[in-house]
Write an enzyme that holds these catalytic residues in place. Structure first.
Site, mmCIF file in Angstrom:
data_model
loop_
_atom_site.group_PDB
_atom_site.id
_atom_site.type_symbol
_atom_site.label_atom_id
_atom_site.label_comp_id
_atom_site.label_asym_id
_atom_site.label_seq_id
_atom_site.Cartn_x
_atom_site.Cartn_y
_atom_site.Cartn_z
ATOM 1 N N THR A 245 0.836 -1.207 0.000
ATOM 2 C CA THR A 245 0.000 0.000 0.000
ATOM 3 C C THR A 245 0.870 1.256 0.000
ATOM 4 O OG1 THR A 245 -1.591 -1.228 1.316
ATOM 5 C CG2 THR A 245 -1.866 1.162 1.273
ATOM 6 N N VAL A 246 1.773 1.355 0.979
ATOM 7 C CA VAL A 246 2.556 2.586 1.131
ATOM 8 C C VAL A 246 3.642 2.677 0.053
ATOM 9 C CG1 VAL A 246 4.025 3.916 2.682
ATOM 10 C CG2 VAL A 246 2.090 2.626 3.613
ATOM 11 N N LYS B 113 6.432 1.812 12.778
ATOM 12 C CA LYS B 113 6.350 2.182 14.212
ATOM 13 C C LYS B 113 6.588 0.988 15.119
ATOM 14 C CE LYS B 113 2.026 1.353 12.594
ATOM 15 N NZ LYS B 113 1.306 1.788 11.428
ATOM 16 N N GLU C 233 8.900 10.115 9.771
ATOM 17 C CA GLU C 233 7.683 10.930 9.844
ATOM 18 C C GLU C 233 6.411 10.090 9.670
ATOM 19 O OE1 GLU C 233 7.506 14.703 10.189
ATOM 20 O OE2 GLU C 233 5.777 13.623 10.932
ATOM 21 N N ILE D 37 0.151 13.515 8.834
ATOM 22 C CA ILE D 37 0.316 14.707 9.688
ATOM 23 C C ILE D 37 1.805 14.861 10.023
ATOM 24 C CG2 ILE D 37 -0.278 15.792 11.895
ATOM 25 C CD1 ILE D 37 -2.806 14.045 11.976
ATOM 26 N N ASP E 149 -0.895 -0.714 18.314
ATOM 27 C CA ASP E 149 -0.458 0.245 17.295
ATOM 28 C C ASP E 149 -0.343 1.659 17.905
ATOM 29 O OD1 ASP E 149 -0.250 0.997 14.251
ATOM 30 O OD2 ASP E 149 -1.800 2.321 15.058
ATOM 31 N N LYS F 38 3.072 4.057 18.502
ATOM 32 C CA LYS F 38 3.167 5.452 18.056
ATOM 33 C C LYS F 38 3.408 6.376 19.254
ATOM 34 C CE LYS F 38 0.102 4.621 14.086
ATOM 35 N NZ LYS F 38 -1.302 4.528 13.695
ATOM 36 N N GLY G 78 -3.250 5.445 5.077
ATOM 37 C CA GLY G 78 -3.681 5.449 3.676
ATOM 38 C C GLY G 78 -2.488 5.668 2.772
HETATM 39 P P1 NAP Z 1 1.800 -3.956 2.872
HETATM 40 O O1 NAP Z 1 0.775 -3.410 1.966
HETATM 41 O O2 NAP Z 1 1.563 -5.268 3.541
HETATM 42 O O3 NAP Z 1 3.189 -4.038 2.054
HETATM 43 C C1 NAP Z 1 4.337 -4.685 2.549
HETATM 44 C C2 NAP Z 1 5.337 -4.809 1.415
HETATM 45 O O4 NAP Z 1 6.545 -5.322 1.934
HETATM 46 C C3 NAP Z 1 4.910 -5.746 0.296
HETATM 47 O O5 NAP Z 1 5.310 -5.230 -0.937
HETATM 48 C C4 NAP Z 1 5.667 -7.043 0.594
HETATM 49 O O6 NAP Z 1 6.005 -7.766 -0.561
HETATM 50 C C5 NAP Z 1 6.928 -6.482 1.216
HETATM 51 N N1 NAP Z 1 7.514 -7.420 2.184
HETATM 52 C C6 NAP Z 1 7.005 -7.775 3.379
HETATM 53 N N2 NAP Z 1 7.823 -8.640 3.998
HETATM 54 C C7 NAP Z 1 8.874 -8.825 3.160
HETATM 55 C C8 NAP Z 1 10.051 -9.605 3.218
HETATM 56 N N3 NAP Z 1 10.318 -10.372 4.274
HETATM 57 N N4 NAP Z 1 10.914 -9.542 2.189
HETATM 58 C C9 NAP Z 1 10.661 -8.765 1.122
HETATM 59 N N5 NAP Z 1 9.557 -7.987 0.993
HETATM 60 C C10 NAP Z 1 8.680 -8.032 2.005
HETATM 61 O O7 NAP Z 1 2.137 -2.926 4.054
HETATM 62 P P2 NAP Z 1 1.830 -1.358 4.087
HETATM 63 O O8 NAP Z 1 0.416 -1.128 4.496
HETATM 64 O O9 NAP Z 1 2.329 -0.724 2.849
HETATM 65 O O10 NAP Z 1 2.711 -0.898 5.345
HETATM 66 C C11 NAP Z 1 4.114 -0.813 5.253
HETATM 67 C C12 NAP Z 1 4.672 -0.141 6.509
HETATM 68 O O11 NAP Z 1 4.125 1.157 6.630
HETATM 69 C C13 NAP Z 1 4.333 -0.847 7.831
HETATM 70 O O12 NAP Z 1 5.418 -0.708 8.720
HETATM 71 C C14 NAP Z 1 3.125 -0.055 8.346
HETATM 72 O O13 NAP Z 1 3.001 -0.131 9.745
HETATM 73 C C15 NAP Z 1 3.512 1.328 7.901
HETATM 74 N N6 NAP Z 1 2.383 2.251 7.741
HETATM 75 C C16 NAP Z 1 1.328 1.902 6.968
HETATM 76 C C17 NAP Z 1 0.278 2.780 6.790
HETATM 77 C C18 NAP Z 1 -0.882 2.425 5.907
HETATM 78 O O14 NAP Z 1 -1.790 3.249 5.769
HETATM 79 N N7 NAP Z 1 -0.905 1.265 5.277
HETATM 80 C C19 NAP Z 1 0.315 4.035 7.416
HETATM 81 C C20 NAP Z 1 1.420 4.383 8.209
HETATM 82 C C21 NAP Z 1 2.458 3.480 8.357
HETATM 83 P P3 NAP Z 1 4.877 -8.389 -1.544
HETATM 84 O O15 NAP Z 1 4.251 -7.209 -2.210
HETATM 85 O O16 NAP Z 1 5.611 -9.240 -2.505
HETATM 86 O O17 NAP Z 1 3.946 -9.140 -0.647
HETATM 87 N N1 HSE Z 2 -3.651 0.509 11.494
HETATM 88 C C1 HSE Z 2 -3.277 1.877 11.561
HETATM 89 C C2 HSE Z 2 -4.521 2.727 11.916
HETATM 90 C C3 HSE Z 2 -2.700 2.278 10.210
HETATM 91 O O1 HSE Z 2 -5.644 2.210 11.926
HETATM 92 O O2 HSE Z 2 -4.354 3.891 12.237
HETATM 93 C C4 HSE Z 2 -1.724 3.397 10.243
HETATM 94 O O3 HSE Z 2 -0.703 3.278 11.140
#
Ligand code: NAP
Ligand code: HSE
Length: 432
Positions: A14-15, A106, A130, A137, A202, A206, A303
């Site tokens: 996603t990110v 985090k 950040e 934010i 979570d 944070k 998001g």
């Molecule tokens: P996600 O959609 O699950 O994406 C994770 C990515 O990492 C995927 O591309 C996955 O590969 C890759 N990956 C995971 N484990 C791996 C490994 N062992 N070796 C190689 N590649 C690996 O996660 P996300 O939602 O983008 O979140 C990523 C980070 O951002 C997390 O730390 C989360 O807490 C943080 N975050 C997320 C959000 C949000 O809104 N989603 C907001 C703030 C912070 P594949 O694509 O091949 O599966």
């Molecule tokens: N699971 C988290 C939330 C995503 O609901 O705020 C962003 O860190």
């Protein structure tokens, strides 16, 4: 003439795919603002054959981390894969070899961040995060740079979108927790395993990051008192409304007379407080500084593009400072200084209690007597009847230490007329 900056990414979910989109769409703007041309050289994923967003260049995907860590031209590693391992090993490798790091992780920072910050300090590499707190934010740079002239007194945050969505829907529609959670999962707002969000992990991760900046000390996340929202019932939300309150999952770090306090718990806040009107998946933070007074931050805490906004800002901030000495404001300066957080027993709060008792004369008197013995005075009390022979007593106390409250609750449970104590929720009046 723009400099070229080469980055490697760990993760393209996603990110990560949002980061790629922003870097592609805004190349010209970044060249103008930061005098830098950014090249993404490689993106590490688990499964390159997975269907991805159409803008993701498939030729960049790799499953071999060496293509990133052994490429001397890669100066910044962007970690958006999540989880503690192998993310930590990868980031240690990057920092130890002098590559700068941007991470949204985090969970990793809160649990194992010390080693990463030490490695960054040793090699002089930057470690920016950040996106790890409140998504889009810019709270980290506000605390580190914008508010550096202040002693920060407190932060009160709604920093988990999933739980805020659930509590908002329960408040607006009068529905129960399980029903709203199931709907949030069906709509993709909540994870299929919602434990980290619902049980407050979570938000605690944070808060560990935020409170290290508020207190200027390292924080042991295990010392953060944490209660999730799973025990908040529709009735509690209805009574809160009746008393003029709203229930939010608040993450709180504050300096008090009894020391430093950091906790995450469902909290009743006055319905006319600005945090009470933060609904749905939105995040907000109220920061109190000695010079600036109160500041509110509001926006999307998660998001794809809000989080990408934070990550790309970190990349550009590193880019403009890449040839300067390490930026002291942005690095961790308190490696030997670990906060001792107040034990929950010493924390002073008002409390809301919902008690089921036998409907007999004298019950209220007993309850009042028991609370009085612990020096707990009652601010508000109502009694209602839902079932024959049973009364529901709902009360809000004046401020009391958690220790005294716990003793009083233990005594209340022992009363012959007490059937159940259904809810105990903290009430926050923001120092009023
Ligand atoms: P996600 O959609 O699950 O994406 C994770 C990515 O990492 C995927 O591309 C996955 O590969 C890759 N990956 C995971 N484990 C791996 C490994 N062992 N070796 C190689 N590649 C690996 O996660 P996300 O939602 O983008 O979140 C990523 C980070 O951002 C997390 O730390 C989360 O807490 C943080 N975050 C997320 C959000 C949000 O809104 N989603 C907001 C703030 C912070 P594949 O694509 O091949 O599966
Ligand atoms: N699971 C988290 C939330 C995503 O609901 O705020 C962003 O860190």
């Amino acid at each position: 003439m723009s400099e070229r900056l080469v980055i490697g990414m760990l993760g393209c979910g996603t990110v990560g795919s949002g980061v790629l989109k922003l870097l592609m769409d805004k190349q010209a703007l970044f060249a103008e603002r930061a005098q830098v041309e950014i090249e993404v050289r490689k993106v590490l994923v688990r499964d390159p054959s997975r269907v991805r967003e159409e803008w993701v260049p498939r030729e960049l995907l790799t499953t071999d981390p060496d293509e990133i860590f052994e490429d001397p031209e890669i100066q910044i590693v962007v970690e958006v894969m999540g989880g503690v391992n192998p993310a930590k090993d990868y980031l240690m490798m990057a920092l130890q070899s002098g590559k700068h790091v941007v991470t949204a992780n985090k969970a990793l920072l809160a649990q194992q961040g010390d080693d990463l910050f030490d490695a960054a300090n040793e090699s002089g590499a930057a470690l920016h995060f950040e996106a790890a707190v409140a998504g889009g934010i810019p709270i980290i740079s506000a605390l580190k740079r914008g508010l550096v002239s202040n002693t920060l007194r407190s932060v009160y945050g709604i920093i988990n979108g999933t739980t805020n969505y659930i509590l908002s829907a329960m408040t607006e529609e009068g529905r129960g927790f399980e029903e709203v959670l199931a709907e949030a999962q069906a709509k993709g707002y909540a994870e299929s395993d919602p434990t980290d969000d619902v049980e407050g992990f979570d938000a605690a991760y944070k808060l560990a990051i935020l409170s290290s900046l508020i207190f200027n000390k390292r924080i042991d996340v295990k010392q953060i008192h944490r209660v999730g929202i799973q025990s908040v019932a529709a009735q509690d939300i209805a009574y809160a409304k009746q008393f003029g309150y709203t229930i939010k999952l608040l993450a709180i770090a504050k300096r008090t007379r009894n020391g430093l306090e950091a906790r995450v718990n469902p909290t009743m806040i006055p319905a006319d407080h600005p945090l009470a009107s933060v609904n749905g998946v939105y995040n907000a933070l109220l920061v109190q500084g000695d010079a600036v007074g109160d500041l509110m931050f509001y926006g999307r805490g998660a998001g794809q593009m809000p989080t990408a906004s934070a990550i790309v800002s970190d990349i550009l901030n590193i880019a403009v400072e890449i040839d300067s000495p390490p930026n002291l404001l942005m690095s961790c300066q308190h490696s030997e200084n670990v906060a001792q957080l107040s034990a929950p027993d010493h924390v002073i709060n008002r409390y809301y209690l919902r008690i089921q008792t036998e409907d007999k004369s004298g019950v209220l008197g007993h309850i009042g007597h028991l609370l009085g013995k612990e020096d707990i005075s009652i601010h508000t009390l109502i009694q209602t009847k839902h079932r024959p022979g049973e009364a529901e007593i709902v009360l809000i106390t004046h401020p009391v230490s958690e220790q005294k409250l716990r003793q009083a609750v233990a005594e209340l449970r022992k009363l012959e007329t007490t059937r159940r104590i259904d809810s105990i929720i903290r009430v926050e009046d923001f120092g009023q």
